[in-house]
Motif scaffolding. Structure first.
Motif, PDB file in Angstrom:
ATOM      1  N   GLN A 361       0.748  -1.376   0.172  1.00 38.31           N
ATOM      2  CA  GLN A 361      -0.289  -0.033   0.337  1.00 38.31           C
ATOM      3  C   GLN A 361       1.344   1.756   0.098  1.00 38.31           C
ATOM      4  OE1 GLN A 361      -2.187  -0.890   3.469  1.00 38.31           O
ATOM      5  NE2 GLN A 361      -3.134  -2.932   2.774  1.00 38.31           N
ATOM      6  N   LEU A 362       0.603   2.464  -0.874  1.00 43.08           N
ATOM      7  CA  LEU A 362       1.329   3.665  -1.301  1.00 43.08           C
ATOM      8  C   LEU A 362       1.520   4.409   0.105  1.00 43.08           C
ATOM      9  CD1 LEU A 362       0.724   4.414  -4.649  1.00 43.08           C
ATOM     10  CD2 LEU A 362       2.388   3.903  -3.724  1.00 43.08           C
ATOM     11  N   GLY A 363       0.213   4.187   1.507  1.00 41.17           N
ATOM     12  CA  GLY A 363      -0.142   4.982   2.324  1.00 41.17           C
ATOM     13  C   GLY A 363      -0.025   6.335   2.177  1.00 41.17           C
ATOM     14  N   PHE A 364      -0.959   6.356   1.370  1.00 41.20           N
ATOM     15  CA  PHE A 364      -1.749   8.385   1.585  1.00 41.20           C
ATOM     16  C   PHE A 364      -2.746   8.254   0.610  1.00 41.20           C
ATOM     17  CE2 PHE A 364       0.471   8.277  -2.708  1.00 41.20           C
ATOM     18  CZ  PHE A 364       0.011   9.112  -3.460  1.00 41.20           C
ATOM     19  N   SER A 365      -3.452   8.867   0.920  1.00 45.20           N
ATOM     20  CA  SER A 365      -4.499   9.779   0.367  1.00 45.20           C
ATOM     21  C   SER A 365      -4.408  11.286  -0.389  1.00 45.20           C
ATOM     22  CB  SER A 365      -5.658   9.810   1.440  1.00 45.20           C
ATOM     23  OG  SER A 365      -5.747  11.191   2.324  1.00 45.20           O
ATOM     24  N   VAL A 366      -5.262  10.739  -1.724  1.00 45.60           N
ATOM     25  CA  VAL A 366      -5.121  12.777  -2.905  1.00 45.60           C
ATOM     26  C   VAL A 366      -6.763  12.607  -2.630  1.00 45.60           C
ATOM     27  CG1 VAL A 366      -5.269  11.151  -4.382  1.00 45.60           C
ATOM     28  CG2 VAL A 366      -4.208  13.090  -4.700  1.00 45.60           C
ATOM     29  N   GLN A 367      -6.606  14.065  -3.107  1.00 50.93           N
ATOM     30  CA  GLN A 367      -8.039  14.190  -3.447  1.00 50.93           C
ATOM     31  C   GLN A 367      -7.912  15.999  -4.343  1.00 50.93           C
ATOM     32  OE1 GLN A 367     -11.031  13.402  -2.535  1.00 50.93           O
ATOM     33  NE2 GLN A 367     -12.692  14.312  -3.340  1.00 50.93           N
ATOM     34  N   ASN A 368      -8.547  15.762  -5.557  1.00 45.71           N
ATOM     35  CA  ASN A 368      -8.184  15.911  -6.703  1.00 45.71           C
ATOM     36  C   ASN A 368      -6.839  16.698  -6.766  1.00 45.71           C
ATOM     37  OD1 ASN A 368     -11.148  16.859  -7.574  1.00 45.71           O
ATOM     38  ND2 ASN A 368     -11.276  17.266  -5.119  1.00 45.71           N
ATOM     39  N   GLY A 369      -6.043  16.375  -6.416  1.00 44.41           N
ATOM     40  CA  GLY A 369      -3.803  15.924  -6.931  1.00 44.41           C
ATOM     41  C   GLY A 369      -4.175  16.623  -5.343  1.00 44.41           C
ATOM     42  N   ILE A 370      -4.850  17.022  -4.408  1.00 42.79           N
ATOM     43  CA  ILE A 370      -3.943  16.914  -3.254  1.00 42.79           C
ATOM     44  C   ILE A 370      -3.489  16.614  -2.528  1.00 42.79           C
ATOM     45  CG2 ILE A 370      -4.155  18.756  -1.699  1.00 42.79           C
ATOM     46  CD1 ILE A 370      -5.470  21.119  -3.043  1.00 42.79           C
ATOM     47  N   ILE A 371      -2.958  16.131  -1.987  1.00 44.34           N
ATOM     48  CA  ILE A 371      -2.646  15.093  -0.746  1.00 44.34           C
ATOM     49  C   ILE A 371      -2.788  15.435   0.544  1.00 44.34           C
ATOM     50  CG2 ILE A 371      -0.605  14.056   0.372  1.00 44.34           C
ATOM     51  CD1 ILE A 371       0.796  14.711  -1.680  1.00 44.34           C
ATOM     52  N   CYS A 372      -3.516  14.803   1.082  1.00 45.23           N
ATOM     53  CA  CYS A 372      -4.432  15.416   2.312  1.00 45.23           C
ATOM     54  C   CYS A 372      -3.351  14.446   3.340  1.00 45.23           C
ATOM     55  CB  CYS A 372      -6.295  14.773   1.844  1.00 45.23           C
ATOM     56  SG  CYS A 372      -6.750  15.336   1.016  1.00 45.23           S
ATOM     57  N   SER A 373      -3.634  13.632   3.563  1.00 42.42           N
ATOM     58  CA  SER A 373      -2.986  12.613   4.513  1.00 42.42           C
ATOM     59  C   SER A 373      -2.603  11.115   4.673  1.00 42.42           C
ATOM     60  CB  SER A 373      -4.355  11.805   5.206  1.00 42.42           C
ATOM     61  OG  SER A 373      -4.341  11.002   4.614  1.00 42.42           O
ATOM     62  N   ARG A 390       0.659  19.860  -3.319  1.00 40.74           N
ATOM     63  CA  ARG A 390      -0.143  19.249  -4.787  1.00 40.74           C
ATOM     64  C   ARG A 390       0.708  18.729  -5.768  1.00 40.74           C
ATOM     65  NH1 ARG A 390      -4.850  21.558  -7.612  1.00 40.74           N
ATOM     66  NH2 ARG A 390      -5.004  21.120  -9.735  1.00 40.74           N
ATOM     67  N   ILE A 391       0.170  17.479  -6.346  1.00 40.96           N
ATOM     68  CA  ILE A 391       0.533  17.074  -7.426  1.00 40.96           C
ATOM     69  C   ILE A 391       1.314  17.439  -8.703  1.00 40.96           C
ATOM     70  CG2 ILE A 391       1.303  14.443  -8.414  1.00 40.96           C
ATOM     71  CD1 ILE A 391      -0.725  13.194  -6.731  1.00 40.96           C
ATOM     72  N   ILE A 392       2.573  17.641  -8.799  1.00 40.24           N
ATOM     73  CA  ILE A 392       2.512  18.372 -10.541  1.00 40.24           C
ATOM     74  C   ILE A 392       2.982  17.269 -11.605  1.00 40.24           C
ATOM     75  CG2 ILE A 392       3.622  20.323 -11.843  1.00 40.24           C
ATOM     76  CD1 ILE A 392       1.983  20.976  -9.120  1.00 40.24           C
ATOM     77  N   GLU A 393       3.517  16.205 -11.153  1.00 40.63           N
ATOM     78  CA  GLU A 393       3.261  15.187 -12.291  1.00 40.63           C
ATOM     79  C   GLU A 393       4.037  13.935 -11.483  1.00 40.63           C
ATOM     80  OE1 GLU A 393       7.457  15.170 -13.842  1.00 40.63           O
ATOM     81  OE2 GLU A 393       6.873  17.250 -15.272  1.00 40.63           O
ATOM     82  N   ILE A 394       3.099  12.019 -12.403  1.00 38.86           N
ATOM     83  CA  ILE A 394       3.765  11.219 -12.148  1.00 38.86           C
ATOM     84  C   ILE A 394       4.299  10.481 -13.270  1.00 38.86           C
ATOM     85  CG2 ILE A 394       2.449   9.219 -11.164  1.00 38.86           C
ATOM     86  CD1 ILE A 394       0.125  10.904 -10.482  1.00 38.86           C
ATOM     87  N   ASN A 395       5.895  10.100 -12.811  1.00 37.50           N
ATOM     88  CA  ASN A 395       6.490   9.407 -13.986  1.00 37.50           C
ATOM     89  C   ASN A 395       6.172  10.257 -15.262  1.00 37.50           C
ATOM     90  OD1 ASN A 395       6.813   7.027 -12.574  1.00 37.50           O
ATOM     91  ND2 ASN A 395       5.115   5.458 -12.964  1.00 37.50           N
ATOM     92  N   SER A 396       6.550  11.581 -15.108  1.00 36.21           N
ATOM     93  CA  SER A 396       6.117  12.554 -16.254  1.00 36.21           C
ATOM     94  C   SER A 396       5.655  12.783 -16.969  1.00 36.21           C
ATOM     95  CB  SER A 396       7.822  11.884 -17.086  1.00 36.21           C
ATOM     96  OG  SER A 396       9.209  11.835 -16.617  1.00 36.21           O
ATOM     97  N   GLN A 397       4.651  12.192 -16.037  1.00 39.38           N
ATOM     98  CA  GLN A 397       3.316  13.053 -17.207  1.00 39.38           C
ATOM     99  C   GLN A 397       2.623  13.917 -15.960  1.00 39.38           C
ATOM    100  OE1 GLN A 397       0.250   9.720 -17.249  1.00 39.38           O
ATOM    101  NE2 GLN A 397      -0.901  11.028 -18.696  1.00 39.38           N
ATOM    102  N   SER A 398       1.711  14.849 -16.770  1.00 40.48           N
ATOM    103  CA  SER A 398       1.758  16.493 -16.012  1.00 40.48           C
ATOM    104  C   SER A 398      -0.164  15.550 -15.359  1.00 40.48           C
ATOM    105  CB  SER A 398       1.342  17.533 -16.191  1.00 40.48           C
ATOM    106  OG  SER A 398       0.488  18.258 -16.187  1.00 40.48           O
ATOM    107  N   VAL A 399       0.304  16.096 -14.314  1.00 40.15           N
ATOM    108  CA  VAL A 399      -1.387  15.546 -14.052  1.00 40.15           C
ATOM    109  C   VAL A 399      -2.492  16.925 -13.094  1.00 40.15           C
ATOM    110  CG1 VAL A 399      -0.679  13.597 -13.050  1.00 40.15           C
ATOM    111  CG2 VAL A 399      -0.573  15.090 -11.608  1.00 40.15           C
ATOM    112  N   VAL A 400      -1.462  18.312 -13.504  1.00 36.08           N
ATOM    113  CA  VAL A 400      -2.104  19.654 -13.055  1.00 36.08           C
ATOM    114  C   VAL A 400      -4.043  19.568 -13.546  1.00 36.08           C
ATOM    115  CG1 VAL A 400      -0.392  20.267 -12.495  1.00 36.08           C
ATOM    116  CG2 VAL A 400      -2.033  20.865 -14.587  1.00 36.08           C
ATOM    117  N   ALA A 401      -3.973  19.290 -14.465  1.00 32.07           N
ATOM    118  CA  ALA A 401      -5.979  19.551 -15.015  1.00 32.07           C
ATOM    119  C   ALA A 401      -6.273  18.388 -15.262  1.00 32.07           C
ATOM    120  CB  ALA A 401      -5.570  19.973 -17.000  1.00 32.07           C
ATOM    121  N   MET A 402      -5.690  17.272 -14.825  1.00 31.77           N
ATOM    122  CA  MET A 402      -5.932  15.585 -14.752  1.00 31.77           C
ATOM    123  C   MET A 402      -7.601  15.092 -13.840  1.00 31.77           C
ATOM    124  SD  MET A 402      -3.840  12.181 -14.803  1.00 31.77           S
ATOM    125  CE  MET A 402      -3.207  12.779 -16.095  1.00 31.77           C
TER     126      MET A 402
END
Length: 440
Positions: A361-373, A390-402
């Protein structure tokens, strides 16, 4: 079959009492119910909480007095502390309405608010939260579990906060919310349901446990057996992983640590905006998120956005709340010289999570790109994840508008080395002109 948690010395309440005594749990607590990305590591039969997981799958019922509901406007992803303030405001509103009713001898209902005092059954399961009238079992409220954003117990009071389903006109009116540049400016409607019960803490804990059990059932439905991975296996993995965090590199190099002297006029502000570095940082402190044009900080030419302030005029800021750090800086307004000890850091944090396979398990929660816990000691914390970023990229893929669902899907299915780039959400909003800077 529904299992009812009756009043009296039920096994649920006895177990909760033991947990509260052991853990010293506060009488006022709450948690965000954002989408979990493998939040904890337990087998289905050892999930933390007062209930038998099988009971939560079937559904359990608690007796409670339904005091009423009220509607609040909220940012899309407020912090846990803001949610608790909102919960307390909801309780205050309901109590005020109740006092008016008593004084006037009749219901005085505000717009979008209700104040019935009804004996009710609160039904909790891994799929839904329902409120049923005790006498006729009429459904008064029915929300999918994932619609619950926050649960708080305050004394004998429980507050459930649910995202409101917008009507068609409202959906069109808020269509701009899909534009990431406008996201933080939008206000979202939350319905707060207020209950009174001697099992308030037990109810809140049971709903929290429902999220964990629901996740385990999700794993099973997708062909994964949670029991295949024991707590020992997870601990063994952690013992083989080094902490990967840019702080370790930057803080260990003397060339990144420096004293900066700022000359300014008495009465002149420093001219910076500071934000929290985020829970999970090696040394939690504040970060320079913006600098006022031609202000003392920018004029010095020695400060940059992303720099972490360790101390100012000899006063350490490490571990202090953001508001306290702001007060300390404001209090130096009449000084003509300021000495800042800073660690030069890039505004974007690099994260590297090592996940052998989907069982871990990764061990964190996310809501609309923002790490909550964040789970303390998990592979996400070791990888450099920080709450409030706020998560900007995951494995070089932008997620800001995802969309949120796609981000969750990517993280849920990612294995091996997961490379991410994040930055404090407040800094992101400033840099993208979603918020106006307030300089100190």
């Amino acid at each position: 079959m529904r299992k009812k948690a009756n009043k009296g010395k039920s096994r649920f309440r006895q177990k909760m009492a033991e947990q509260l005594e052991q853990n010293g749990t506060s009488t006022s607590s709450g948690f965000l119910a954002a989408t979990p990305i493998y939040p904890v590591c337990w087998t289905v039969n050892a999930l933390p909480g007062p209930c038998d997981p099988d009971d939560l799958i079937d559904g359990i019922i608690f007796a409670a007095n339904y005091l009423g509901s009220t509607q609040l406007l909220s940012e899309k992803t407020p912090s846990k502390s803001i949610r608790m303030i909102q919960a307390q405001e909801a309780v205050s509103r309901i109590k005020v309405i109740g006092e008016r009713v008593q004084l006037k001898g009749k219901a005085q209902v505000l717009e979008n608010e209700s104040q019935p005092v009804i004996e009710a059954d609160l039904f909790i399961s891994t799929k839904t939260i329902k409120v049923l009238k005790n006498d006729c079992q009429e459904t008064m409220m029915n929300h999918p579990l994932q619609a619950i954003s926050y649960i708080a117990d305050i004394g004998n009071t429980v507050v459930l906060m649910a995202r409101r389903r917008l009507s068609q006109p409202e959906s069109q009116e808020n269509a701009e919310a899909s534009d990431p540049s406008q996201e933080s400016k939008c206000q979202y409607k939350m319905i707060c349901y207020v209950f009174e019960s001697e099992d308030a803490q037990l109810i809140a804990q049971s709903i929290g446990q429902s999220f964990s059990v629901a996740y385990q059932e999700f794993l099973r439905a997708n062909g994964f057996n949670p029991e295949d991975l024991s707590q020992k296996e997870y601990s063994d993995l952690l013992s083989t992983q080094d902490m990967y965090n840019d702080d370790l590199v930057h803080f260990s190099k003397s060339e990144n640590c420096k004293d900066v002297f700022i000359e300014k006029s008495k009465g002149e502000i420093l001219g910076v905006v500071i934000v929290e570095s985020g829970w999970g940082s090696i040394l939690p402190t504040v970060i320079i998120a913006n600098m006022m044009h031609a202000g003392p900080a920018e004029r010095s030419g020695r400060l940059n956005i992303g720099d972490q302030i360790m101390s100012i005029n000899g006063t350490s800021l490490v571990g202090l709340p953001l508001s306290t750090c702001q007060t300390i800086i404001k209090g130096l307004k009449n000084q003509s010289q300021m000495k800042l000890n800073v660690v030069r850091c890039p505004p974007v944090t690099t994260v590297l999570i090592k996940r052998p396979d989907l069982r871990y398990q990764l061990g964190f929660s996310v809501q609309n790109g923002i790490i909550c816990s964040l789970m303390r000691g998990g592979i996400a914390e070791r990888g450099g994840i920080r709450v409030g970023h706020r998560i900007i990229e995951i494995n070089s893929q932008s997620v800001v508008a995802m969309p949120h669902e796609k981000i969750v899907h990517i993280l849920s299915n990612a294995v091996g080395e997961i490379n991410m780039k994040t930055m404090p959400a407040a800094m992101y909003r400033l840099l993208t002109a979603q918020e106006q800077p307030i300089y100190i």
